[in-house]
Design a protein around this motif. Structure first.
Motif, short mmCIF file in Angstrom:
data_model
loop_
_atom_site.label_atom_id
_atom_site.label_comp_id
_atom_site.label_asym_id
_atom_site.label_seq_id
_atom_site.Cartn_x
_atom_site.Cartn_y
_atom_site.Cartn_z
N HIS A 137 0.82 -1.21 0.00
CA HIS A 137 0.00 0.00 0.00
C HIS A 137 0.86 1.27 0.00
O HIS A 137 0.52 2.26 -0.65
CB HIS A 137 -0.94 0.00 1.20
CG HIS A 137 -2.07 -0.97 1.08
ND1 HIS A 137 -3.09 -0.82 0.15
CD2 HIS A 137 -2.35 -2.12 1.74
CE1 HIS A 137 -3.94 -1.82 0.26
NE2 HIS A 137 -3.52 -2.64 1.23
N ASN A 138 1.98 1.25 0.73
CA ASN A 138 2.85 2.41 0.75
C ASN A 138 3.45 2.70 -0.61
O ASN A 138 3.55 3.85 -1.03
CB ASN A 138 3.99 2.20 1.76
CG ASN A 138 3.66 2.76 3.12
OD1 ASN A 138 3.74 3.97 3.34
ND2 ASN A 138 3.27 1.90 4.04
N MET A 169 0.79 4.23 -2.78
CA MET A 169 0.52 5.61 -2.35
C MET A 169 1.59 6.56 -2.88
O MET A 169 1.28 7.64 -3.40
CB MET A 169 0.50 5.67 -0.82
CG MET A 169 -0.80 5.21 -0.19
SD MET A 169 -2.07 6.49 -0.24
CE MET A 169 -1.35 7.70 0.86
N LYS A 170 2.84 6.17 -2.75
CA LYS A 170 3.92 7.05 -3.18
C LYS A 170 3.95 7.20 -4.70
O LYS A 170 4.26 8.28 -5.22
CB LYS A 170 5.26 6.51 -2.65
CG LYS A 170 5.39 6.64 -1.14
CD LYS A 170 6.72 6.14 -0.62
CE LYS A 170 6.74 6.19 0.90
NZ LYS A 170 6.57 7.56 1.43
N GLU A 171 3.63 6.13 -5.41
CA GLU A 171 3.56 6.22 -6.88
C GLU A 171 2.43 7.16 -7.31
O GLU A 171 2.60 7.97 -8.23
CB GLU A 171 3.37 4.83 -7.48
CG GLU A 171 4.61 3.96 -7.41
CD GLU A 171 4.35 2.54 -7.87
OE1 GLU A 171 3.19 2.23 -8.21
OE2 GLU A 171 5.31 1.74 -7.89
N ALA A 172 1.28 7.06 -6.64
CA ALA A 172 0.15 7.94 -6.96
C ALA A 172 0.49 9.39 -6.64
O ALA A 172 0.16 10.31 -7.40
CB ALA A 172 -1.09 7.50 -6.18
N GLN A 206 -6.67 12.74 -9.10
CA GLN A 206 -7.08 12.83 -7.70
C GLN A 206 -7.97 11.64 -7.33
O GLN A 206 -7.87 11.10 -6.22
CB GLN A 206 -7.83 14.14 -7.45
CG GLN A 206 -6.93 15.37 -7.42
CD GLN A 206 -7.72 16.64 -7.19
OE1 GLN A 206 -8.81 16.82 -7.72
NE2 GLN A 206 -7.16 17.54 -6.40
N GLN A 207 -8.85 11.24 -8.26
CA GLN A 207 -9.72 10.10 -8.00
C GLN A 207 -8.91 8.81 -7.85
O GLN A 207 -9.19 7.98 -6.97
CB GLN A 207 -10.75 9.95 -9.13
CG GLN A 207 -11.79 8.87 -8.88
CD GLN A 207 -12.61 9.11 -7.63
OE1 GLN A 207 -13.01 10.24 -7.35
NE2 GLN A 207 -12.82 8.06 -6.85
N SER A 208 -7.89 8.67 -8.69
CA SER A 208 -7.01 7.50 -8.59
C SER A 208 -6.28 7.50 -7.24
O SER A 208 -6.16 6.46 -6.59
CB SER A 208 -5.99 7.50 -9.73
OG SER A 208 -6.62 7.40 -10.97
N VAL A 237 -6.51 4.67 -4.08
CA VAL A 237 -5.34 4.07 -3.44
C VAL A 237 -5.31 4.42 -1.95
O VAL A 237 -5.04 3.57 -1.10
CB VAL A 237 -4.05 4.54 -4.13
CG1 VAL A 237 -2.82 4.06 -3.37
CG2 VAL A 237 -4.00 4.04 -5.57
N TYR A 238 -5.61 5.68 -1.65
CA TYR A 238 -5.57 6.15 -0.26
C TYR A 238 -6.61 5.42 0.59
O TYR A 238 -6.33 5.01 1.73
CB TYR A 238 -5.80 7.66 -0.20
CG TYR A 238 -5.82 8.22 1.20
CD1 TYR A 238 -4.64 8.47 1.88
CD2 TYR A 238 -7.04 8.47 1.85
CE1 TYR A 238 -4.66 8.97 3.17
CE2 TYR A 238 -7.07 8.96 3.14
CZ TYR A 238 -5.88 9.21 3.80
OH TYR A 238 -5.89 9.69 5.08
#
Length: 588
Positions: A208-209, A212-215, A250-252, A256-257
């Motif tokens: 998940h981290n 998150m960082k890629e997004a 932002q939706q993507s 993920v968030y």
């Protein structure tokens, strides 16, 4: 049925392999962070001493609470006043150390962050151009800022925090064991559940981290790209389109968030339930011992406080796992770019070349690594001192690639790109040979700051007379004199405040100030009128008769001034005949 079992078995095996890879990667990332910890060992030790001292004061406060209750019930070793003084002293020490620690930690964090950030930035500058250019600038900025901040903060706080929580856990447990061993056993009931869950947490948090960082990098890269091209977006009236793209990103990110949040809520809820059960068990067992007369009220008070400390300190240790996973992910992202191949350095150093250098390409073939498509094939070019050489040809045929080869940004797949000195010495072009090129790139390359500061990029020690001389040679003297503050005029980002032609002339002046043996102009006069373009080229050659001048251009207007003209088309470069040059000029 058997097929289903085989699929399930393969899935389980694949998951285990992924977990092993994740753990191996995480181990490498933690080792990389520890190498930085060694550099700042004194800083880490100072933080550790402060943390342990503050933790010791907290444990002493818990012990003092027992003595206060014992003094009230008449069973204590200390008087009520002595116990209160002990509690007040321990509390004040803890508060004071916390304040001092916070102040010192802030200074240390900035120091470490600046140090790591500078090293990573230097690494970007010395990395092979083709490798680093595969990353978007916004992504690199994100790694340089947020990822470095995460790693530097962890280097300062993680080890002291871990040792502090461990010291608190062992200290509280030891005090409980001293007064009532069975209480210690009850306090440790939640540990097996936490250890079982830790393996799942590591794999899930890491996954998940990373997402998150890629997004986050995607959004930052989009911001950088769109803001750098804000004028074009406005000119095409494309605000609605870019706004829509922003909202999709932002939706993507939200998706993920929220996945990350769901996982975090689940794991934290599990730990909270375990903690609640342990706390209830501690309270019940303490009440039972009190009813039996095995302990007094003071011991019960201390037990309840310290059992909470045991539980919270172990929870703190467990909660460091997600932090460690997140920080290790940031470290991995930094390692990905800092481990890229460095620029090639020549085996022999080219020194004391004087004012005379030739550029020679022999049987050069080049293909980019990503797509393997051949851009240039079996290219042969010569440019000698006192000559103006033109490179012409349609857009997208390899002229920019050729410039990058000359600057040592790219290495030929085959053949040789070299510099030849007046006495016949030959040196392969690489990163170290760029200083022999006065380069004027295409596009607006004026940085935010004064004109003087822009000129200082070529020569930090240049005085006003030297700057004015090159401004005149680049046909920029008159318009600079008319500007408010002259050479101290503040230019905005991407040359804001100047026309395209003015920016080009300043870029040429900056290159002239470097006064290198080779002048490389990449579409550097495209915004100038023909008369100014010819005058600038004449001034360049007049300034140094031994200058080797290479002009990459779409415009035939200067071809009559050139000693040779090379045409780039369909991967090949051919020298144009005088008739072909005359034909192009006639068409123009």
């Amino acid at each position: 049925m058997r097929e289903a079992l085989d699929i399930a078995g393969a899935f389980g095996k694949n998951r285990k392999n992924k977990e092993k890879i994740s753990l191996r990667e995480m181990k490498n990332e933690i080792s990389w962070m520890l190498s930085y910890t060694k550099k700042y060992l004194g800083t880490v030790i100072m933080g550790l001493v402060l943390t342990v001292t503050a933790t010791g004061s907290g444990l002493l406060s818990g012990l003092a609470s027992k003595y206060i209750i014992d003094a009230i019930t008449g069973e204590g070793r200390l008087t009520f006043l002595q116990a209160m003084l002990l509690l007040a002293g321990a509390s004040l020490v803890a508060i004071g150390i916390k304040a001092i620690s916070s102040r010192i930690s802030a200074a240390m964090t900035v120091k470490v962050k600046n140090g790591i950030q500078a090293e990573v930035y230097d690494s970007f500058l010395s990395t092979d151009w083709e490798s680093v250019s595969s990353y978007r600038s916004g992504d690199l900025i994100n790694r340089l800022s947020s990822d470095v901040a995460a790693v530097s903060g962890s280097i300062i706080s993680f080890i002291p925090g871990f040792i502090g929580a461990l010291f608190q856990f062992v200290g509280a447990l030891a005090i409980i064991l001293y007064f009532e061993p069975t209480m210690a056993v009850v306090s440790l009931l939640g540990i097996p559940f936490t250890l079982v869950a830790s393996k799942i947490v590591i794999y899930g948090m890491r996954k998940h981290n990373r997402l998150m960082k890629e997004a986050d990098s995607e959004i930052m890269a989009f911001h950088a790209d769109s803001l750098q091209n804000l004028q074009s977006i406005k000119a095409f009236d494309a605000g609605r389109i870019f706004g829509s793209r922003m909202r999709k990103l932002q939706q993507s990110y939200k998706t993920v968030y929220m996945d990350y949040n769901r996982f975090s809520v689940f794991t934290s809820s599990f730990m909270s339930i375990v903690g609640l059960i342990v706390s209830a068990g501690c309270f019940g067992w303490g009440a039972y011992l009190l009813k039996k007369g095995a302990i007094n009220f003071g011991t019960l008070t201390m037990f309840l406080q310290l059992s909470g400390t045991v539980s919270s300190s172990f929870t703190a240790l467990a909660s460091m796992l997600p932090t460690l996973v997140s920080t290790a992910t940031s470290a991995g992202r930094i390692m990905n770019v800092t481990s890229l191949p460095r620029e090639k350095r020549p085996e022999r150093t080219l020194d004391n070349v004087g004012e005379s250098l030739s550029v020679v390409l022999e049987n050069v073939t080049f293909a980019y690594r990503d797509d393997k498509t051949v851009v240039l094939e079996n290219v042969n070019i010569e440019a000698h001192p006192g000559e103006i050489i033109a490179i012409v040809g349609p857009t997208g045929e390899g002229k920019t690639t050729l410039v990058r080869l000359l600057l040592g940004l790219l290495e030929p797949s085959d053949g040789t790109v070299k510099l030849v000195t007046g006495d016949g010495g030959e040196y392969e072009i690489a990163a170290d040979t760029r200083r022999y090129f006065s380069y004027v790139p295409q596009g607006n390359t004026i940085f935010a700051g004064s004109i003087r500061e822009n000129m200082s990029l070529a020569s930090e020690d240049a005085d006003d007379d030297e700057i004015r001389t090159v401004l005149e040679l680049a046909c920029a003297g008159k318009f600079v004199d008319k500007l408010r503050d002259g050479i101290d005029f503040e230019v905005g980002e991407h040359g804001k405040g100047l026309s395209e032609g003015q920016s080009q002339r300043l870029a040429i002046a900056r290159a002239l100030l470097l006064n290198a043996p080779i002048m490389l102009l990449d579409e550097a006069t495209s915004a100038l009128d023909i008369a100014t373009e010819r005058r600038v080229l004449a001034n360049i050659m007049k300034r140094s008769e031994n200058c080797t001048c290479i002009v990459v251009t779409h415009r035939p207007s200067v071809l009559s001034m050139c000693d040779r003209v090379y045409n780039v088309e369909t991967t090949h470069i051919t020298q144009l005949t005088e008739a072909e040059i005359a034909e192009r000029m006639a068409d123009f």
